[in-house]
Design a protein around this motif. Structure first.
Motif, short mmCIF file in Angstrom:
data_model
loop_
_atom_site.label_atom_id
_atom_site.label_comp_id
_atom_site.label_asym_id
_atom_site.label_seq_id
_atom_site.Cartn_x
_atom_site.Cartn_y
_atom_site.Cartn_z
N LEU A 1 46.46 22.33 73.98
CA LEU A 1 47.88 22.15 74.24
C LEU A 1 48.43 23.44 74.82
CD1 LEU A 1 49.08 20.40 70.93
CD2 LEU A 1 47.97 19.39 72.93
N MET A 2 48.98 23.37 76.04
CA MET A 2 49.58 24.55 76.64
C MET A 2 51.05 24.31 76.94
SD MET A 2 48.69 24.89 80.71
CE MET A 2 50.01 26.10 80.86
N LEU A 3 51.84 25.34 76.74
CA LEU A 3 53.26 25.28 77.04
C LEU A 3 53.62 26.53 77.81
CD1 LEU A 3 56.14 24.25 74.63
CD2 LEU A 3 56.35 26.24 76.10
N CYS A 4 54.25 26.36 78.95
CA CYS A 4 54.66 27.48 79.79
C CYS A 4 56.17 27.45 79.94
CB CYS A 4 53.97 27.40 81.15
SG CYS A 4 54.42 28.74 82.28
N ASP A 5 56.81 28.58 79.71
CA ASP A 5 58.27 28.62 79.79
C ASP A 5 58.71 29.88 80.52
OD1 ASP A 5 60.86 27.82 79.47
OD2 ASP A 5 60.97 28.18 77.32
N TYR A 6 59.85 29.74 81.21
CA TYR A 6 60.43 30.90 81.89
C TYR A 6 61.93 30.74 81.90
CZ TYR A 6 61.82 34.20 85.51
OH TYR A 6 62.44 35.21 86.18
N ILE A 7 62.63 31.74 81.35
CA ILE A 7 64.09 31.75 81.33
C ILE A 7 64.56 32.98 82.10
CG2 ILE A 7 66.16 31.86 79.87
CD1 ILE A 7 64.53 30.58 77.63
N SER B 1 54.69 28.03 67.43
CA SER B 1 54.92 27.28 66.19
C SER B 1 55.10 25.79 66.48
CB SER B 1 56.15 27.83 65.48
OG SER B 1 56.47 27.07 64.33
N TYR B 2 55.81 25.49 67.57
CA TYR B 2 56.03 24.10 67.95
C TYR B 2 54.71 23.42 68.32
CZ TYR B 2 57.58 20.13 70.80
OH TYR B 2 57.75 18.88 71.33
N LEU B 3 53.86 24.12 69.06
CA LEU B 3 52.57 23.57 69.43
C LEU B 3 51.70 23.30 68.20
CD1 LEU B 3 51.66 25.75 72.56
CD2 LEU B 3 52.42 23.37 72.53
N GLU B 4 51.74 24.22 67.25
CA GLU B 4 50.98 24.02 66.02
C GLU B 4 51.51 22.82 65.25
OE1 GLU B 4 48.25 25.65 64.89
OE2 GLU B 4 48.23 26.57 66.88
N THR C 1 45.76 25.89 71.00
CA THR C 1 47.13 25.95 71.52
C THR C 1 47.34 27.28 72.22
OG1 THR C 1 48.02 26.87 69.44
CG2 THR C 1 48.00 24.46 69.67
N THR C 2 48.16 27.24 73.27
CA THR C 2 48.50 28.48 73.98
C THR C 2 49.91 28.37 74.54
OG1 THR C 2 47.84 29.99 75.77
CG2 THR C 2 47.42 27.65 76.13
#
Length: 310
Positions: free
Chosen positions: A38-44, A71-74, A89-90
């Motif tokens: 599970l990967m999540l990429c974010d940019y603000i 934490s959300y991915l876990e 997760t990453t």
């Protein structure tokens, strides 16, 4: 289609529903030995001060954001882990989601990438930097764009081009049929094969003998495509397949066909093009993202190498 490792792109903009993960969980029921990343990429932008305005506070804020995402991915992984699924997760900080997904593909070599596909408004459809479009062009492994992850996959369709009018190599059609057949067998779904053909419109036919008998010309074109389609079907290992010869360009004929036949997954091929060719021509799959309500599975020819790599 052998699926042992799935890379699931988790949507940073939503926390309640993750269609790509829902679809992956559904596939795990049939591919029980598969593992997930599970990967999540974010940019603000507000948290990126740039070189001139970088500060310890901004760095801490980014670290806090990534810790929240981790934490959300876990949390997402826990129910599946309780069933024995191996999950990594990453959480990643950075611009250009597609670039980070492609880097993860290079590093982890998954068998399948799943990503939720958003419905875009007309203005956003014009943006060539859309992550879905870039992944269709450059992702080296099969790409599954998910519209709704909670529906059962009971109708699967592979769109083929036996005359290779879209520059597709012949082997790619065989790969699409084989992938559709294997998936339909694994999912216990009905397999459809669709081929779209388009005779020249009357207004573009300049040969006087053809104009005099346009109906004969159109019938001959249809027969030519029907013969090639039949030959492809004869070589196919797929049993119990339903074939459909559709008149019209794929982006015009397939959306109505998908709704009429209640197709849940449309499998398409994408060939390699240069950056300029992609910008000017694009892929049929790109034009169908928003036109079809079903999931899209994009398959590349064997030996495809990401042309965007340095």
């Amino acid at each position: 289609m052998d699926i042992r490792h799935m890379l699931v792109v988790v949507d940073a903009t939503r926390e309640e529903q993750q269609p790509a993960l829902e679809r992956a969980a559904q596939l795990l029921e049939h591919y029980t030995e598969a593992r997930l990343t599970l990967m999540l990429c974010d940019y603000i932008p507000a948290l990126d001060g740039g070189v001139l305005f970088e500060s310890h506070a901004l760095e801490k804020a980014r670290e806090s954001l990534l810790a929240h995402h981790k934490s959300y991915l876990e949390q997402l992984a826990t129910p599946l882990r309780s069933k024995g699924v191996q999950i990594d997760t990453t959480a990643i900080w950075g611009k250009r989601l597609d670039r980070h997904v492609l880097r993860e593909v290079q590093a982890r070599r998954p068998d399948l990438v799943l990503k939720t596909s958003h419905q875009r408004n007309p203005l956003k459809r014009l943006l060539l930097s859309a992550a879905d479009w870039q992944l269709i062009r450059y992702c080296e492994v099969p790409l599954w764009l998910v519209k709704h992850g909670d529906n059962t996959l009971s109708q699967v369709c592979a769109s083929v081009d036996p005359l290779h009018s879209a520059d597709k190599p012949a082997a790619l059609d065989n790969k699409l049929v084989a992938c559709g057949y294997q998936l339909s067998q694994q999912l216990k779904a009905q397999l459809h094969l669709a081929h779209c053909y388009t005779p020249l419109p009357r207004t573009m036919v300049f040969d006087a003998s053809v104009i005099a008998d346009y109906e004969g010309y159109a019938k001959e074109v249809k027969q030519h495509h029907a013969t090639a389609f039949s030959q492809l079907l004869a070589r196919s290992p797929a049993e119990g397949v339903t074939s459909h010869l559709l008149e019209g360009d794929p982006e015009e004929a397939l959306p109505g066909f998908v709704e009429e036949q209640q197709i849940d997954l449309l499998i398409m091929g994408a060939v390699s093009r240069s950056r300029l060719e992609s910008a000017l021509i694009g892929h049929t799959a790109e034009r169908l993202i928003d036109a079809t309500p079903c999931d899209l599975l994009i398959i590349k020819p064997d030996g495809f190498v990401d042309p965007s790599k340095p």
